[in-house]
Scaffold this motif. Structure first.
Motif: not given
Length: 116
Positions: A53-76
């Motif tokens: 819940g303390e994590v903000v993850a940023v991504g743009d491609m399919p290899n980021d999907l799992a990380m964005l779903e895991w993080a408290g805040t997923g940012v594209a």
């Protein structure tokens, strides 16, 4: 061969024995089953005592999907692939328009305000 077909054939070839994803349209990435950016981030956060819940993850491609779903805040970023935009909690300007910097400046400003 179209990239989508290459990726699909790779998925069919590895089945559940590996993870197939990509970060661009010229390279298919294959890693061991369960090994994703989320896996690495979770291990690091556990070691540091940081909750998801303390994590903000940023991504743009399919290899980021799992990380964005895991993080408290997923940012594209705005120029992310549609699958990333669809699951993001928030969308910031594109990477060309310094979207990550805009996000980091906002986070730092909020933390500074709380510290006062």
């Amino acid at each position: 061969m179209a990239f989508a077909e290459v990726a699909e054939r790779a998925r069919a070839a590895v089945g559940d024995d590996a993870v197939v994803t990509w970060a661009g349209l010229r390279l298919v990435e294959i890693s061991a089953a369960g090994v994703t950016k989320a896996f690495a981030l979770e291990r690091l956060c556990r070691r540091l005592g940081v909750a998801p819940g303390e994590v903000v993850a940023v991504g743009d491609m399919p290899n980021d999907l799992a990380m964005l779903e895991w993080a408290g805040t997923g940012v594209a970023v705005a120029n992310a692939q549609q699958s990333v935009l669809d699951i993001a909690d928030e969308v910031v300007p594109s990477n060309i328009d310094d979207g990550v910097a805009v996000l980091l400046e906002r986070i730092v400003a909020v933390q500074a305000a709380r510290a006062r």
